[in-house]
Design a protein around this motif. Structure first.
Motif, short mmCIF file in Angstrom:
data_model
loop_
_atom_site.label_atom_id
_atom_site.label_comp_id
_atom_site.label_asym_id
_atom_site.label_seq_id
_atom_site.Cartn_x
_atom_site.Cartn_y
_atom_site.Cartn_z
N ALA A 43 52.11 23.23 98.93
CA ALA A 43 53.58 23.31 98.86
C ALA A 43 54.02 23.91 97.53
N MET A 44 53.36 23.50 96.45
CA MET A 44 53.69 24.02 95.13
C MET A 44 53.44 25.53 95.05
N ALA A 45 52.34 25.97 95.67
CA ALA A 45 52.02 27.40 95.66
C ALA A 45 53.00 28.21 96.51
N VAL A 46 53.34 27.68 97.67
CA VAL A 46 54.24 28.40 98.59
C VAL A 46 55.66 28.50 98.02
N PHE A 47 56.14 27.40 97.46
CA PHE A 47 57.52 27.35 96.97
C PHE A 47 57.61 27.52 95.45
N ALA A 48 56.62 28.19 94.87
CA ALA A 48 56.57 28.35 93.41
C ALA A 48 57.87 28.90 92.81
N PRO A 49 58.46 29.96 93.37
CA PRO A 49 59.70 30.49 92.74
C PRO A 49 60.87 29.52 92.81
N MET A 50 60.82 28.58 93.76
CA MET A 50 61.94 27.65 93.94
C MET A 50 61.84 26.42 93.06
N ILE A 51 60.64 26.09 92.60
CA ILE A 51 60.48 24.86 91.80
C ILE A 51 60.26 25.15 90.32
N THR A 52 60.37 26.42 89.95
CA THR A 52 60.27 26.80 88.54
C THR A 52 61.50 27.62 88.16
N SER A 53 61.91 27.48 86.93
CA SER A 53 63.10 28.21 86.45
C SER A 53 62.75 29.25 85.41
N HIS A 54 61.46 29.45 85.15
CA HIS A 54 61.04 30.41 84.13
C HIS A 54 60.03 31.39 84.71
N ASP A 55 60.05 32.59 84.22
CA ASP A 55 59.08 33.61 84.59
C ASP A 55 57.73 33.25 83.92
#
Length: 295
Positions: A43-55
């Protein structure tokens, strides 16, 4: 018994087997813990852009080497000011993708060789000598040799690990085929004129799936650990790619001033490898037909 009744009986047996296997697996608390960690990692890998706020690769030298639990960076930043949490999350995507590709390629090669070696006696000796040749090289050294030839990249890491996985998978499949091909229903299929390919694909391979599933699950742990090891040595992911092994390699120079740069990705690798190993152990016990005699 009619053909329809035979099919229905097989379906009932299959459903019963699936339910029994699931019950056994859910009785194993350690395996369930591993399954939960694996699901969270996916889940963390799939939704990575949604659960992080930094590049994960954007540098901010004004905020370099921030400690853990900083206001905007709860796992701190590295020496280039990149958010460690974002790099861990995107690193999970890289590890799981590379590991999955490596295991899938290894399974394809191992299953093909194992089926041919187990079913055809004339090919058995030739294929097994080739497998023994691959076994003569230590796994990580074989992977390093392949990468030295192909070049350093994550794609080549996946190819190297897959080649390393083939001999073990081939032996597992061959052992299963040798026992299954002597069963009465296989002999009946031969007498009915079924082709060798149909027998191997439709009847032998499905009945040899249990050890293959266990091997694939536990091999994921090896593949992820190997990917991190090769990247740590500079043979896999190249900067600024957010890969766990590369993060440890880059962070070891700051072990005393910023230990989290090494410890955090190390914990990520440890948890992931642990999860796949205990899940594989649980699947092995759940899929073992001898458990029916013990219960």
């Amino acid at each position: 018994m009619t053909t329809v009744e035979t099919v229905k009986l097989k379906e009932k047996k299959r459903e019963k087997y699936i339910v029994t296997t699931a019950k056994r697996l859910f009785k194993n608390k350690l395996a369930i813990l591993g399954l939960i960690i694996v699901v969270l990692q996916i889940a963390m890998a799939v939704f990575a852009p949604m659960i992080t706020s930094h590049d994960p690769i954007k540098q901010n030298l004004a905020a370099s080497e921030l400690p853990m639990f900083s206001p905007e960076h709860w796992l701190g930043t590295d020496n280039y000011g990149r958010d460690v949490w974002s790099r861990i999350v995107f690193g999970a995507r890289i590890s799981l993708v590379v590991g999955s590709i490596a295991v899938a390629l290894g399974l394809v090669g191992g299953i093909v060789l194992g089926l041919l070696a187990g079913y055809y006696r004339k090919l058995d000796a030739i294929i097994m000598r080739f497998v023994d040749l691959l076994f003569s090289f230590p796994g990580i050294l074989l992977a390093m040799l392949i990468i030295a030839v192909l070049g350093t990249s994550l794609v080549n890491v996946a190819i190297a690990i897959s080649i390393w996985s083939i001999p073990t998978c081939a032996r597992i499949v061959r052992g299963s085929v040798l026992s299954i091909k002597e069963k009465e229903y296989i002999m009946a299929m031969r007498s009915m004129g079924a082709s060798d390919l149909r027998i191997m694909v439709r009847h032998i391979l499905p009945n040899a799936s249990a050890p293959i599933i266990v091997f694939a699950t536990m091999r994921m742990a090896t593949a992820i650990l190997s990917t991190a090891s090769l990247s740590y040595l500079g043979l896999g992911a190249q900067p600024p790619t957010p890969e766990w092994g590369a993060m440890i390699s880059q962070g070891q120079a700051f072990m005393w001033s910023s230990p989290h740069l090494t410890i955090v990705p190390g914990i990520a690798i440890m948890l992931t490898v642990f999860a796949f190993n205990v899940l594989g152990d649980g699947l092995r016990d759940a899929l073992d037909p001898n458990m029916d005699l013990q219960e």
